[in-house]
Structure formats: C-alpha cells, structure tokens
Design a protein around this motif. Structure first.
Motif, mmCIF file in Angstrom:
data_model
loop_
_atom_site.group_PDB
_atom_site.id
_atom_site.type_symbol
_atom_site.label_atom_id
_atom_site.label_comp_id
_atom_site.label_asym_id
_atom_site.label_seq_id
_atom_site.Cartn_x
_atom_site.Cartn_y
_atom_site.Cartn_z
ATOM 1 N N LEU A 7 -20.628 -5.650 -5.173
ATOM 2 C CA LEU A 7 -21.654 -5.387 -4.167
ATOM 3 C C LEU A 7 -21.057 -4.717 -2.941
ATOM 4 O O LEU A 7 -21.651 -3.802 -2.368
ATOM 5 C CB LEU A 7 -22.345 -6.701 -3.776
ATOM 6 N N SER A 8 -19.878 -5.166 -2.541
ATOM 7 C CA SER A 8 -19.240 -4.569 -1.358
ATOM 8 C C SER A 8 -18.869 -3.116 -1.613
ATOM 9 O O SER A 8 -18.936 -2.279 -0.717
ATOM 10 C CB SER A 8 -17.997 -5.369 -0.957
ATOM 11 N N LEU A 9 -18.490 -2.786 -2.860
ATOM 12 C CA LEU A 9 -18.177 -1.398 -3.193
ATOM 13 C C LEU A 9 -19.413 -0.515 -3.068
ATOM 14 O O LEU A 9 -19.351 0.599 -2.547
ATOM 15 C CB LEU A 9 -17.631 -1.314 -4.624
ATOM 16 N N LEU A 10 -20.550 -1.022 -3.549
ATOM 17 C CA LEU A 10 -21.777 -0.245 -3.461
ATOM 18 C C LEU A 10 -22.181 -0.021 -2.011
ATOM 19 O O LEU A 10 -22.556 1.084 -1.612
ATOM 20 C CB LEU A 10 -22.898 -0.968 -4.211
ATOM 21 N N VAL A 11 -22.091 -1.085 -1.214
ATOM 22 C CA VAL A 11 -22.416 -0.965 0.204
ATOM 23 C C VAL A 11 -21.447 -0.013 0.886
ATOM 24 O O VAL A 11 -21.823 0.816 1.715
ATOM 25 C CB VAL A 11 -22.382 -2.346 0.895
ATOM 26 N N PHE A 12 -20.166 -0.118 0.510
ATOM 27 C CA PHE A 12 -19.118 0.727 1.086
ATOM 28 C C PHE A 12 -19.464 2.199 0.914
ATOM 29 O O PHE A 12 -19.450 2.980 1.863
ATOM 30 C CB PHE A 12 -17.801 0.401 0.370
ATOM 31 N N VAL A 13 -19.803 2.589 -0.319
ATOM 32 C CA VAL A 13 -20.091 3.991 -0.610
ATOM 33 C C VAL A 13 -21.337 4.463 0.127
ATOM 34 O O VAL A 13 -21.368 5.539 0.721
ATOM 35 C CB VAL A 13 -20.253 4.195 -2.127
ATOM 36 N N TYR A 60 9.203 13.528 13.102
ATOM 37 C CA TYR A 60 8.592 12.207 13.180
ATOM 38 C C TYR A 60 8.469 11.562 11.800
ATOM 39 O O TYR A 60 8.257 12.251 10.796
ATOM 40 C CB TYR A 60 7.186 12.317 13.789
ATOM 41 N N PRO A 61 8.546 10.240 11.757
ATOM 42 C CA PRO A 61 8.216 9.532 10.514
ATOM 43 C C PRO A 61 6.735 9.698 10.207
ATOM 44 O O PRO A 61 5.944 10.041 11.085
ATOM 45 C CB PRO A 61 8.574 8.069 10.825
ATOM 46 N N VAL A 62 6.366 9.437 8.970
ATOM 47 C CA VAL A 62 4.988 9.657 8.524
ATOM 48 C C VAL A 62 4.456 8.414 7.817
ATOM 49 O O VAL A 62 5.136 7.824 6.976
ATOM 50 C CB VAL A 62 4.893 10.864 7.565
ATOM 51 N N ILE A 63 3.223 8.056 8.158
ATOM 52 C CA ILE A 63 2.501 7.002 7.445
ATOM 53 C C ILE A 63 1.378 7.651 6.644
ATOM 54 O O ILE A 63 0.539 8.359 7.206
ATOM 55 C CB ILE A 63 1.890 5.973 8.411
ATOM 56 N N TYR A 64 1.356 7.404 5.354
ATOM 57 C CA TYR A 64 0.255 7.834 4.508
ATOM 58 C C TYR A 64 -0.679 6.648 4.309
ATOM 59 O O TYR A 64 -0.274 5.608 3.782
ATOM 60 C CB TYR A 64 0.773 8.347 3.160
ATOM 61 N N MET A 65 -1.936 6.794 4.757
ATOM 62 C CA MET A 65 -2.888 5.694 4.722
ATOM 63 C C MET A 65 -4.101 6.069 3.871
ATOM 64 O O MET A 65 -4.566 7.208 3.889
ATOM 65 C CB MET A 65 -3.342 5.324 6.137
ATOM 66 N N HIS A 66 -4.608 5.095 3.153
ATOM 67 C CA HIS A 66 -5.775 5.289 2.299
ATOM 68 C C HIS A 66 -7.063 5.064 3.096
ATOM 69 O O HIS A 66 -7.037 4.603 4.235
ATOM 70 C CB HIS A 66 -5.706 4.329 1.115
ATOM 71 N N ASP A 67 -8.194 5.386 2.469
ATOM 72 C CA ASP A 67 -9.506 5.180 3.092
ATOM 73 C C ASP A 67 -9.570 5.839 4.464
ATOM 74 O O ASP A 67 -9.904 5.209 5.470
ATOM 75 C CB ASP A 67 -9.832 3.693 3.197
ATOM 76 N N GLY A 68 -9.238 7.111 4.508
ATOM 77 C CA GLY A 68 -9.153 7.834 5.772
ATOM 78 C C GLY A 68 -10.409 7.778 6.620
ATOM 79 O O GLY A 68 -10.339 7.859 7.847
ATOM 80 N N GLY A 99 -4.224 10.341 6.980
ATOM 81 C CA GLY A 99 -5.270 9.520 6.395
ATOM 82 C C GLY A 99 -5.950 10.260 5.251
ATOM 83 O O GLY A 99 -6.489 11.348 5.443
ATOM 84 N N ILE A 100 -5.944 9.671 4.082
ATOM 85 C CA ILE A 100 -6.499 10.309 2.884
ATOM 86 C C ILE A 100 -7.880 9.721 2.605
ATOM 87 O O ILE A 100 -8.008 8.515 2.382
ATOM 88 C CB ILE A 100 -5.580 10.062 1.674
ATOM 89 N N GLU A 101 -8.900 10.557 2.631
ATOM 90 C CA GLU A 101 -10.234 10.040 2.352
ATOM 91 C C GLU A 101 -10.331 9.554 0.911
ATOM 92 O O GLU A 101 -9.820 10.189 -0.005
ATOM 93 C CB GLU A 101 -11.297 11.123 2.596
ATOM 94 N N HIS A 102 -10.987 8.414 0.733
ATOM 95 C CA HIS A 102 -11.212 7.928 -0.624
ATOM 96 C C HIS A 102 -12.267 8.790 -1.307
ATOM 97 O O HIS A 102 -12.996 9.549 -0.663
ATOM 98 C CB HIS A 102 -11.630 6.454 -0.620
ATOM 99 N N GLY A 103 -12.354 8.671 -2.600
ATOM 100 C CA GLY A 103 -13.226 9.540 -3.375
ATOM 101 C C GLY A 103 -14.635 9.025 -3.564
ATOM 102 O O GLY A 103 -15.274 9.345 -4.574
ATOM 103 N N GLY A 104 -15.143 8.226 -2.613
ATOM 104 C CA GLY A 104 -16.506 7.720 -2.735
ATOM 105 C C GLY A 104 -16.652 6.842 -3.958
ATOM 106 O O GLY A 104 -15.993 5.811 -4.087
ATOM 107 N N ASP A 105 -17.490 7.253 -4.894
ATOM 108 C CA ASP A 105 -17.684 6.448 -6.097
ATOM 109 C C ASP A 105 -16.476 6.490 -7.029
ATOM 110 O O ASP A 105 -16.427 5.763 -8.030
ATOM 111 C CB ASP A 105 -18.940 6.896 -6.846
ATOM 112 N N LYS A 106 -15.473 7.296 -6.691
ATOM 113 C CA LYS A 106 -14.226 7.338 -7.458
ATOM 114 C C LYS A 106 -13.142 6.463 -6.828
ATOM 115 O O LYS A 106 -12.004 6.443 -7.309
ATOM 116 C CB LYS A 106 -13.709 8.777 -7.551
ATOM 117 N N ARG A 107 -13.487 5.753 -5.768
ATOM 118 C CA ARG A 107 -12.480 4.978 -5.031
ATOM 119 C C ARG A 107 -11.766 3.969 -5.924
ATOM 120 O O ARG A 107 -10.542 3.843 -5.870
ATOM 121 C CB ARG A 107 -13.133 4.248 -3.852
#
Length: 268
Positions: A7-13, A60-68, A99-107
C-alpha cells in the motif's frame, strides 16, 4: 507489514506524481537527464554542489543517493523531503550529492537485488551497473570529484538502504562508504545474509540507522544481525561501523531527515 509495504508503494508512486507543494530547492541544486541503457530508460539526476564549488578548484567526495525526488524538494517528495541541501548548506559541507530519481512503478525492480516470491523485483544489478558504468563516469568527467572508493558513498533508506548495502558488497572497490537507513533486508533476507557469510573481508565504512517503531518487527533484529556479521569480518577497533536505533522512530522521511546530519558527519 507486507500489506502495508504494498500500500505504501502505491501511495508513494501516486503522491510524487501529484504533489502540489511549493518548491524548497536551494540554489546549490541543479538537475540533468542521462540515458540509462541498462534500464531502457532516461534518468533525472539531482546534483548538490557545495557553496564554494564555483570559486575553488578543489575536488570533492561524492554521495550517490537513491529516491532523488525526496532528497531536496518538498514539491517532488513523498511525504516530506530529507532537507539534504539545507542540512549540508548549514554545516558548509564539502561534498557533492548525486540524487538518482527512482523509476516510479519500477522502483521495486530497481532497488531490490533478488526477486521476491510475492512482490517481484530483482533488477538491482542493472540499476547498480547504470550507476557504476554510466552515471559515475559522467559525474567524474563533468564535476571535480575524488573518484576513489574512500570518497564515494552509496546512501538510501528502506529499499534504498537494502540496495546501498548490497551495492557496496558487490562493488567494494567503487563504494567505500554506505548510509544504510531503515534497510528492508526482509525483502532479500536469505540472499543478503548468505552474501555476508561468504564475504571474507569487509572494509566499507557504514552507518546504520532505524527506528524501533517502523511497523516491521524484524527491522531492528535484522539490522543488529547484519552488523554482527560485519563485525566478524574485521576488528571492531577500526570503528568503521555505527548503529543508531531511534526510540519511537518510524519508517518515514522524518526519521531519515533528522538522522542525516549526524550520519554525514560520522561518515565524512
């Protein structure tokens, strides 16, 4: 917990597509789009640069983060942003965040290493290959970065915490630091624990964080069990891992936002 997860995934998208809040983006953040051939998709990437970036020649150092979508801007976030840009600005942090955007319904597919019998997924290898083989080379070419593992961090929460831990296991020479918030180890528990058992040496610096009221009765148990395995792979005297269990902490952006500053300062 599993029904709540779906349910949280559906709401998230749905929420991130329809959120109408005003933007809270700082001037230190920009975006670009890059092709992700591994995923047959284009990815929107958010970039945070330190305040003095254009006035220096430093690397500079780099942080790669999900759910941009959830990191910098209330307008695009799920139920509140992480305030990554405001937090780093406030301490004059010398770091680049990608920050890398998630793929919506492909998350779920992108952020899970192995397929779950109920919830599917299992394409994180492709997602991580995109980061390592496509995105990181682009970032290193176009920004002043410190490219070695010691200065490259993978960071996320929930499924993002799971894929961050897995990513550092798979690419120890690429990611030397991990921010692992509320990791959904339950999704691939057997496989992740199996990988840890087979790992002979673990040199990654890692910061674990979760709440004791996240709605998953195994969250704290799994996190402690993983840390125990990490500690069997190296001397605790190296002080390369830290675990924070937040009393009353729930599975949401508030927990991750409030824990971000201390985690960043400890990791860097």
């Amino acid at each position: 917990m599993r029904l709540k997860f779906i349910l949280s995934l559906l709401v998230f998208v749905l929420f991130w597509k329809n959120n109408a809040q005003e933007s809270t983006l700082s001037k230190q953040v920009s975006t670009f789009t890059i092709e992700a051939p591994q995923l047959n998709a284009s990815k929107k990437i958010w970039v945070y640069l330190p305040k003095n970036y254009t006035e220096s020649n430093k690397k500079y150092p780099v942080i790669y983060m999900h759910d941009g979508q959830n990191l910098f801007d209330a307008k695009t976030s799920y139920v509140g942003e992480w305030n990554v840009d405001e937090t780093l600005d406030s301490i004059n942090a010398q770091v680049i965040v990608i920050g890398i955007e998630h793929g919506g319904d492909k998350r779920v597919e992108e952020l899970t290493p192995y397929k779950h019998e109920k919830y599917g997924g299992g394409k994180a290898d492709l997602y991580l290959d995109f980061i390592v083989s496509t995105l990181k080379p682009y970032v290193d070419q176009n920004y002043r970065t410190k490219t070695n593992a010691k200065n490259t961090c993978l960071w996320g929460s929930s499924l993002g915490g799971l894929v961050s831990f897995y990513g550092a296991l798979k690419y120890p020479k690429v990611f030397g630091k991990v921010g692992c918030f509320s990791p959904s180890f339950w999704f691939n528990r057997k496989e992740i624990f199996g990988m840890m058992e087979q790992t002979k040496s673990y040199k990654t610096k890692i910061y674990f964080l979760c709440g004791d009221d996240e709605g998953d009765e195994d969250m704290v148990k799994d996190l402690n069990a993983i840390e125990y395995q990490v500690n069997t792979k190296r001397c605790q005297c190296e002080h390369l891992n830290k675990t924070i269990i937040v009393k009353g902490g729930q599975h949401n952006e508030k927990l991750w936002r409030e824990g971000f500053k201390k985690a960043y300062l400890w990791l860097f």
